[in-house]
Design an enzyme around this catalytic site. Structure first.
Site, mmCIF file in Angstrom:
data_model
loop_
_atom_site.group_PDB
_atom_site.id
_atom_site.type_symbol
_atom_site.label_atom_id
_atom_site.label_comp_id
_atom_site.label_asym_id
_atom_site.label_seq_id
_atom_site.Cartn_x
_atom_site.Cartn_y
_atom_site.Cartn_z
ATOM 1 N N GLY A 17 41.285 40.620 30.137
ATOM 2 C CA GLY A 17 41.666 39.292 30.757
ATOM 3 C C GLY A 17 41.231 39.176 32.014
ATOM 4 O O GLY A 17 40.870 40.089 32.647
ATOM 5 N N LYS A 20 42.716 34.686 38.269
ATOM 6 C CA LYS A 20 41.715 33.937 39.401
ATOM 7 C C LYS A 20 41.428 35.014 40.402
ATOM 8 O O LYS A 20 40.218 35.011 40.954
ATOM 9 C CB LYS A 20 42.986 33.347 40.320
ATOM 10 C CG LYS A 20 42.210 32.321 41.136
ATOM 11 C CD LYS A 20 43.170 31.138 41.621
ATOM 12 C CE LYS A 20 42.445 30.174 42.406
ATOM 13 N NZ LYS A 20 42.977 29.773 43.762
ATOM 14 N N GLY A 22 40.478 38.636 40.023
ATOM 15 C CA GLY A 22 39.919 40.237 39.456
ATOM 16 C C GLY A 22 40.240 40.058 37.894
ATOM 17 O O GLY A 22 40.238 39.203 37.186
ATOM 18 N N ARG A 23 39.711 41.217 37.143
ATOM 19 C CA ARG A 23 39.700 41.403 35.839
ATOM 20 C C ARG A 23 40.516 42.498 35.524
ATOM 21 O O ARG A 23 40.746 43.284 36.293
ATOM 22 C CB ARG A 23 38.159 41.412 35.350
ATOM 23 C CG ARG A 23 37.380 40.070 35.755
ATOM 24 C CD ARG A 23 35.912 40.537 34.998
ATOM 25 N NE ARG A 23 35.549 41.459 35.914
ATOM 26 C CZ ARG A 23 34.993 41.650 36.925
ATOM 27 N NH1 ARG A 23 35.083 40.318 37.728
ATOM 28 N NH2 ARG A 23 34.277 42.570 37.524
ATOM 29 N N LYS A 39 43.114 47.218 36.431
ATOM 30 C CA LYS A 39 43.003 45.818 37.228
ATOM 31 C C LYS A 39 41.915 45.790 38.345
ATOM 32 O O LYS A 39 42.163 47.050 39.184
ATOM 33 C CB LYS A 39 44.302 45.272 37.730
ATOM 34 C CG LYS A 39 44.123 43.782 38.357
ATOM 35 C CD LYS A 39 45.560 43.331 38.110
ATOM 36 C CE LYS A 39 45.746 42.157 38.875
ATOM 37 N NZ LYS A 39 47.269 41.559 39.053
ATOM 38 N N ASP A 133 56.975 33.662 39.571
ATOM 39 C CA ASP A 133 55.745 33.105 38.685
ATOM 40 C C ASP A 133 55.953 33.440 37.165
ATOM 41 O O ASP A 133 55.039 33.880 36.603
ATOM 42 C CB ASP A 133 54.453 33.530 39.482
ATOM 43 C CG ASP A 133 53.366 32.684 38.800
ATOM 44 O OD1 ASP A 133 52.257 33.465 38.744
ATOM 45 O OD2 ASP A 133 53.609 32.004 38.118
HETATM 46 C C1 400 Z 1 49.180 38.397 33.442
HETATM 47 C C2 400 Z 1 47.753 38.349 34.127
HETATM 48 C C3 400 Z 1 47.194 39.788 34.394
HETATM 49 N N1 400 Z 1 47.145 40.680 33.275
HETATM 50 C C4 400 Z 1 47.542 41.915 33.716
HETATM 51 O O1 400 Z 1 47.682 42.307 34.847
HETATM 52 C C5 400 Z 1 47.481 42.907 32.580
HETATM 53 C C6 400 Z 1 48.072 43.979 32.534
HETATM 54 C C7 400 Z 1 47.912 44.628 31.357
HETATM 55 N N2 400 Z 1 48.601 45.653 30.747
HETATM 56 N N3 400 Z 1 48.144 45.724 29.244
HETATM 57 C C8 400 Z 1 47.453 44.656 29.097
HETATM 58 N N4 400 Z 1 47.149 44.449 27.820
HETATM 59 C C9 400 Z 1 46.404 43.206 27.392
HETATM 60 O O2 400 Z 1 45.757 42.382 28.103
HETATM 61 C C10 400 Z 1 46.135 43.171 25.848
HETATM 62 C C11 400 Z 1 45.468 41.856 25.548
HETATM 63 C C12 400 Z 1 45.409 41.654 24.077
HETATM 64 C C13 400 Z 1 45.398 42.743 23.165
HETATM 65 N N5 400 Z 1 45.378 42.451 21.889
HETATM 66 C C14 400 Z 1 44.559 41.375 21.186
HETATM 67 C C15 400 Z 1 45.289 40.983 19.805
HETATM 68 N N6 400 Z 1 45.344 42.244 19.023
HETATM 69 C C16 400 Z 1 45.861 42.043 17.544
HETATM 70 C C17 400 Z 1 46.113 43.375 19.530
HETATM 71 C C18 400 Z 1 45.630 43.544 20.917
HETATM 72 C C19 400 Z 1 45.975 44.040 23.687
HETATM 73 C C20 400 Z 1 46.261 44.108 24.914
HETATM 74 C C21 400 Z 1 47.456 43.868 30.299
HETATM 75 S S1 400 Z 1 46.836 42.482 31.022
HETATM 76 C C22 400 Z 1 45.922 39.680 35.042
HETATM 77 C C23 400 Z 1 46.014 39.277 36.575
HETATM 78 C C24 400 Z 1 44.660 39.164 37.431
HETATM 79 C C25 400 Z 1 43.297 39.508 36.580
HETATM 80 C C26 400 Z 1 43.598 39.683 35.197
HETATM 81 C C27 400 Z 1 44.682 39.645 34.695
#
Ligand code: 400
Length: 272
Positions: A17, A20, A22-23, A39, A133
């Site tokens: 994901g 704003k 980073g990734r 991250k 938030d």
């Molecule tokens: C909450 C936003 C924040 N995100 C984090 O810190 C994040 C921390 C973190 N730990 N694990 C994650 N897992 C996932 O994002 C994820 C997404 C989809 C998934 N699936 C897709 C559907 N499928 C059926 C199952 C697997 C599995 C895991 C995320 S995101 C962020 C902040 C800044 C920049 C980027 C992201």
């Protein structure tokens, strides 16, 4: 674990994901095969948006919070271009994707998530942390479907500071929208917003324009649609949280003891 990490310790997988700043990528630590989320925030962005103080606060806060419903920050490192945060991997991704897929949650599912959030916030407030938030985008699900609060980028330690808010107004309490100094009770308001959204599929003060959302929040213009069916107990809890006077909002302790939570929530935080 105070060891020094570096990028060569990890095998980087698919992007998870992007926010704003980073990734996030799924990654595996090579020696232990442990899967984490990495991250990545560019130092250039940190300079450009002048957010290194916010990032430092996020790291200090999240590194010290250890709770089953709060995403763990295991460590961090940096190289010449980027800062890297080693985060817990939530295998089932973003809660709002599940919400949009299902339309709305059952009262059992909604109550289980609200109880998990309330316990996590009670833990944060004990440590003088206000998240500020909490919204579906910042809520993740682990492999057992357990809720995890992510992204403490906007959280503050103890008393609030003035800040500029970006993103949707839907989740902001009146005192934040009016940019008044606010306290822990903003998170209680947000629990009311989320409880409504979990049960109806949309936040209560949604409107065509931000100005109209602002007006609806300030008026606490709350109404309950006739479908989907939602029990009177759930409506009572929501009405006791979406109260303009922050001192009159139901406390986190009283939420945990509310009849709707007691009747519907799974105390183990998992509900499938
Ligand atoms: C909450 C936003 C924040 N995100 C984090 O810190 C994040 C921390 C973190 N730990 N694990 C994650 N897992 C996932 O994002 C994820 C997404 C989809 C998934 N699936 C897709 C559907 N499928 C059926 C199952 C697997 C599995 C895991 C995320 S995101 C962020 C902040 C800044 C920049 C980027 C992201």
């Amino acid at each position: 674990s105070k060891r020094q990490w570096s990028l060569s310790d990890f095998e980087i997988g698919k992007p998870l994901g992007k926010g704003k700043f980073g990734r996030v990528y799924v990654a595996r630590e090579l020696k232990s095969k442990f899967v984490i989320a990495l991250k990545v925030i560019s130092k250039e962005q940190l300079e450009k948006y002048r957010i290194h103080h916010q990032l430092r606060r996020e790291m200090e806060i999240q590194f010290n919070l250890k709770h089953p419903n709060i995403l763990r920050l295991y460590g961090w490192f940096h190289d010449s271009e980027n800062v890297f945060l080693i985060l817990e991997y939530a295998h089932n991704g973003e809660l709002y994707k599940e919400l949009s897929k299902k339309g709305h949650f059952s009262e059992q599912q909604a109550a289980t998530y609200i109880l998990s959030l309330t316990k996590a916030l009670a833990y944060c407030h004990e440590k003088h942390v206000i998240h500020r938030d909490i919204k579906p985008e910042n809520l993740l699900l682990d492999h057992e479907g357990r809720l995890k609060i992510a992204d403490f980028g906007w959280s503050v330690q103890s008393r609030s500071k003035r800040h500029t808010m970006c993103g949707t107004l839907d989740y902001l309490a009146p005192e934040m929208v009016e940019n008044k100094a606010h306290d822990y009770a903003v998170d209680n308001w947000t629990l009311g917003i989320l409880c409504y959204e979990f049960l109806y599929g949309a936040p209560p003060f949604e409107a065509e324009s931000q100005v109209d959302t602002f007006k609806r929040i300030m008026k606490v213009d709350l109404s309950f649609p006739s479908t989907p069916y939602v029990s009177p107990e759930a409506k009572h809890l929501i009405s006791r949280l979406l109260v303009k006077d922050s001192s009159r909002r139901l406390s986190l302790q009283r939420i945990m003891e509310h009849p709707w939570i007691i009747k519907n929530a799974n105390p183990m935080g998992v509900c499938n």
